[in-house]
Design a protein around this motif. Structure first.
Motif, PDB file in Angstrom:
ATOM      1  N   ALA A 106      52.125  11.820  -8.863  1.00 56.14           N
ATOM      2  CA  ALA A 106      51.311  11.729 -10.083  1.00 56.14           C
ATOM      3  C   ALA A 106      51.472  12.979 -10.943  1.00 56.14           C
ATOM      4  O   ALA A 106      51.371  12.919 -12.174  1.00 56.14           O
ATOM      5  CB  ALA A 106      49.851  11.526  -9.715  1.00 56.14           C
ATOM      6  N   GLN A 107      51.689  14.133 -10.319  1.00 56.99           N
ATOM      7  CA  GLN A 107      51.954  15.393 -11.022  1.00 56.99           C
ATOM      8  C   GLN A 107      50.919  15.671 -12.110  1.00 56.99           C
ATOM      9  O   GLN A 107      51.265  15.966 -13.260  1.00 56.99           O
ATOM     10  CB  GLN A 107      53.358  15.391 -11.624  1.00 56.99           C
ATOM     11  N   GLY A 108      49.654  15.555 -11.725  1.00 56.68           N
ATOM     12  CA  GLY A 108      48.586  15.883 -12.656  1.00 56.68           C
ATOM     13  C   GLY A 108      48.200  14.775 -13.611  1.00 56.68           C
ATOM     14  O   GLY A 108      47.233  14.905 -14.365  1.00 56.68           O
ATOM     15  N   VAL A 109      48.944  13.681 -13.616  1.00 53.61           N
ATOM     16  CA  VAL A 109      48.597  12.548 -14.483  1.00 53.61           C
ATOM     17  C   VAL A 109      47.391  11.839 -13.896  1.00 53.61           C
ATOM     18  O   VAL A 109      47.345  11.549 -12.693  1.00 53.61           O
ATOM     19  CB  VAL A 109      49.778  11.572 -14.616  1.00 53.61           C
ATOM     20  N   ALA A 110      46.405  11.550 -14.712  1.00 54.63           N
ATOM     21  CA  ALA A 110      45.192  10.889 -14.237  1.00 54.63           C
ATOM     22  C   ALA A 110      45.537   9.517 -13.678  1.00 54.63           C
ATOM     23  O   ALA A 110      46.257   8.739 -14.307  1.00 54.63           O
ATOM     24  CB  ALA A 110      44.181  10.762 -15.366  1.00 54.63           C
ATOM     25  N   ALA A 111      45.063   9.233 -12.496  1.00 51.26           N
ATOM     26  CA  ALA A 111      45.298   7.931 -11.874  1.00 51.26           C
ATOM     27  C   ALA A 111      44.042   7.521 -11.118  1.00 51.26           C
ATOM     28  O   ALA A 111      43.289   8.372 -10.640  1.00 51.26           O
ATOM     29  CB  ALA A 111      46.490   7.991 -10.923  1.00 51.26           C
ATOM     30  N   ALA A 112      43.823   6.222 -11.057  1.00 55.19           N
ATOM     31  CA  ALA A 112      42.642   5.718 -10.357  1.00 55.19           C
ATOM     32  C   ALA A 112      42.740   6.059  -8.880  1.00 55.19           C
ATOM     33  O   ALA A 112      43.753   5.797  -8.224  1.00 55.19           O
ATOM     34  CB  ALA A 112      42.531   4.212 -10.551  1.00 55.19           C
ATOM     35  N   GLN A 113      41.708   6.660  -8.339  1.00 60.91           N
ATOM     36  CA  GLN A 113      41.674   7.015  -6.931  1.00 60.91           C
ATOM     37  C   GLN A 113      40.965   5.912  -6.146  1.00 60.91           C
ATOM     38  O   GLN A 113      39.855   5.524  -6.505  1.00 60.91           O
ATOM     39  CB  GLN A 113      40.948   8.344  -6.744  1.00 60.91           C
ATOM     40  N   PRO A 114      41.593   5.417  -5.122  1.00 62.34           N
ATOM     41  CA  PRO A 114      40.934   4.362  -4.339  1.00 62.34           C
ATOM     42  C   PRO A 114      39.716   4.896  -3.600  1.00 62.34           C
ATOM     43  O   PRO A 114      39.652   6.079  -3.254  1.00 62.34           O
ATOM     44  CB  PRO A 114      42.019   3.904  -3.370  1.00 62.34           C
ATOM     45  N   GLY A 115      38.778   4.005  -3.357  1.00 64.53           N
ATOM     46  CA  GLY A 115      37.589   4.382  -2.605  1.00 64.53           C
ATOM     47  C   GLY A 115      37.474   3.537  -1.356  1.00 64.53           C
ATOM     48  O   GLY A 115      38.450   2.959  -0.880  1.00 64.53           O
ATOM     49  N   GLY A 116      36.285   3.441  -0.827  1.00 61.58           N
ATOM     50  CA  GLY A 116      36.051   2.591   0.337  1.00 61.58           C
ATOM     51  C   GLY A 116      36.879   2.994   1.530  1.00 61.58           C
ATOM     52  O   GLY A 116      36.815   4.135   2.005  1.00 61.58           O
ATOM     53  N   ALA A 117      37.705   2.070   2.025  1.00 55.50           N
ATOM     54  CA  ALA A 117      38.496   2.298   3.232  1.00 55.50           C
ATOM     55  C   ALA A 117      39.437   3.485   3.083  1.00 55.50           C
ATOM     56  O   ALA A 117      39.749   4.168   4.064  1.00 55.50           O
ATOM     57  CB  ALA A 117      39.288   1.042   3.576  1.00 55.50           C
ATOM     58  N   ALA A 118      39.884   3.765   1.854  1.00 52.29           N
ATOM     59  CA  ALA A 118      40.819   4.874   1.642  1.00 52.29           C
ATOM     60  C   ALA A 118      40.181   6.226   1.914  1.00 52.29           C
ATOM     61  O   ALA A 118      40.892   7.216   2.132  1.00 52.29           O
ATOM     62  CB  ALA A 118      41.357   4.826   0.210  1.00 52.29           C
TER      63      ALA A 118
END
Length: 553
Positions: A106-118
């Protein structure tokens, strides 16, 4: 624990399912809970795995682990709680590695972070792991979403388990597919989202059916690419004098490795259960010491293994609690396991060979009896012109595919009665261990075409599908318009995957038994009946007559 993934689940309570200290399969509550948690951990790996794939860096090691992990949670595969504790630690390591890959890409690019099981982190000890498992079992969210949604989630999960098992079988033979890995990740990510819409769940279940068709094609390519195309073969089913090893389960690669390890030792190898089709593969049957098949289907193993005068190698799945009579001479390999039973990895089968040489083996040669197997699609389609001519001439009135899993529950004599009651102008195709219900019966032939065609293992449903498609093209009709009736015997999650494949292909009027899956609630079953014409088995003769009458009409 709460588990209702297989046909033998407890149905004595108001809510069907095994919910005591030990399930009907022999799985204890601790192991069941750890399996639930392992599935949850796999969802977390898949969440990051899907992100990594989208960033152009799929993680093959994590994908392989997910196949193996889900395989170990199938019915009658692994009963060893300590191995699940180890796999949970390993799952967290895979997840963290893939997560790091995503962060680096991702190199600093905003990306959705998974939740829950992750976000899950393994507990520090068994008690903490069990506490975590209590929150993520198959019934999680039941009060909020209701039994229909939970049942459909179960249908997706159990179908996915079957897909992973078949894909693992192909992988260990060297056949893999990014499309398959992506599909497995997508299914786990979908389940991790805790879906609540029945339509979405059914859509994903059918998508798994399509994915499983690709997996069965991959496994077919693996088996035939490694061992050759199956061919009609007479297999000895009575023992011959000499030292002996019995191989059960499903893994043909393990069998090949054992055959290599026993070359020149004087030890004979016998197959058991779903290993019977191995005798039809040219490369495997070329081993002169592949002596025959011993015993019946998986549920007979306690008596079969106790009476066998040599060691037993259990591959992949279909294990029952080993009895004291043979506990010291049974070995496991691959995903299968039982606490206290010696487990062998990497085809290191020397201990099995040593045990065979130390044990008495068969002292006498019994009168020879044989059964004929090996009627995979190439063998059947190789005489397709004769089959088509026989149908057009009225010599063959109907085809029945009677196959799937066998089991010990009452009602499975239905399949014996159905097969043996089929009229002399009909052909019975079979696959899976259900065949043991009738494969020693003398069916005869129709103009040289055997009336009983054994297509192989349960995954050889792929051959059955290809035969049906070829016949429909030859007769210029849809598969549902063929004089063909599907009579399916289910037991565990591989069968669930095959059923989803049949439904995804649009096949209708499948007879399913001996009981319907406990996770199919009345409302879900109503959907399947209306959309696909699924029906529970009834009286064998009545169902047989109805099938013949429907096609005749």
């Amino acid at each position: 624990m709460f588990c209702y993934q297989c046909e033998q689940t407890d149905r004595t309570q108001a809510t069907p399912g095994c919910a005591s200290a030990k399930g009907n399969c022999g799985k204890d509550a601790t192991t069941a809970d750890l399996q639930d948690l392992l599935i949850y951990a796999a969802k977390g790996i898949a969440q990051y795995g899907a992100l990594a794939r989208g960033l152009g860096s799929p993680d093959r090691e994590a994908d392989r682990f997910m196949l193996y992990a889900l395989f170990t949670t199938l019915t009658n595969v692994n009963f060893n709680a300590s191995r699940f504790v180890a796999m949970l630690r390993e799952a967290a390591q895979h997840r963290d590695r893939v997560k790091s890959t995503c962060e680096a890409l991702a190199q600093g690019v905003a990306a959705a972070q998974p939740g829950g099981a992750a976000l899950w982190q393994p507990g520090n000890d068994l008690a903490e792991l069990q506490a975590q498992a209590a929150l993520v079992g198959i019934n999680a969210g039941l009060p909020q979403v209701g039994e229909d949604v939970v049942g459909l989630r179960a249908l997706v999960l159990y179908g996915l388990k079957g897909v992973c098992a078949y894909a693992h079988h192909a992988r260990v033979l060297g056949y893999e597919s990014e499309e398959v890995y992506a599909g497995v990740e997508a299914a786990l990510v979908f389940l991790a989202s805790e879906p609540t819409q029945a339509g979405d769940l059914l859509e994903h279940a059918l998508a798994l059916g399509n994915l499983n068709l690709k997996v069965m094609e991959l496994l077919d390519a693996a088996n035939t690419g490694r061992f050759g195309m199956p061919e009609p073969t007479a297999v000895r089913v009575t023992p011959a004098a000499g030292k002996a090893i019995l191989v059960s389960g499903h893994d043909l690669g393990d069998l090949e490795a054992l055959l290599e390890a026993t070359q020149g030792t004087g030890v004979q190898i016998y197959t058991h259960g779903e290993m019977l089709p191995a005798h039809a593969y040219p490369k495997l049957k070329a081993y002169a010491h592949l002596a025959g098949n011993y015993g019946g289907a998986w549920q007979d193993q306690q008596s079969d293994f106790a009476n066998f005068p040599g060691p037993i190698l259990m591959t992949s799945n279909c294990l029952i609690e080993p009895l004291p009579q043979y506990r010291q001479r049974i070995f496991t390999t691959g995903p299968v396991g039982w606490a206290g039973v010696r487990h062998l990895e990497h085809h290191a089968f020397a201990p099995v060979v040593q045990a065979a040489l130390a044990l008495p083996g068969f002292r006498e040669t019994a009168p020879q009896e044989t059964i004929t197997i090996g009627f995979a699609r190439n063998a059947v389609l190789g005489v397709a012109d004769k089959v088509i001519d026989a149908v057009k001439a009225g010599q063959i009135r109907h085809f029945f595919l009677i196959g799937g899993c066998d089991g010990a529950a009452p009602g499975r004599n239905y399949y014996t009665e159905f097969a043996q009651g089929a009229p002399d102008d009909t052909v019975v195709m079979t696959l899976g261990c259900n065949k043991y219900r009738f494969n020693r019966h003398e069916f005869g032939d129709i103009g040289g075409i055997p009336r009983l065609l054994d297509l192989g293992q349960c995954n050889d449903s792929y051959s059955a599908i290809q035969i049906a498609i070829a016949l429909s093209k030859a007769f210029d009709c849809g598969v549902n318009d063929l004089p063909l009736t599907l009579v399916v015997s289910w037991f565990e999650q591989k069968a669930a995957a095959v059923l989803l494949t049949l439904l995804a292909l649009g096949l209708r009027n499948i007879h399913l038994g001996p009981t319907l899956p406990a996770f199919l609630t009345p409302n879900v079953l109503d959907i399947l009946v209306k959309q696909f014409g699924i029906s529970p088995i009834g009286d064998a003769q009545a169902d047989l007559n109805a099938a013949l009458a429907r096609k005749a009409a």
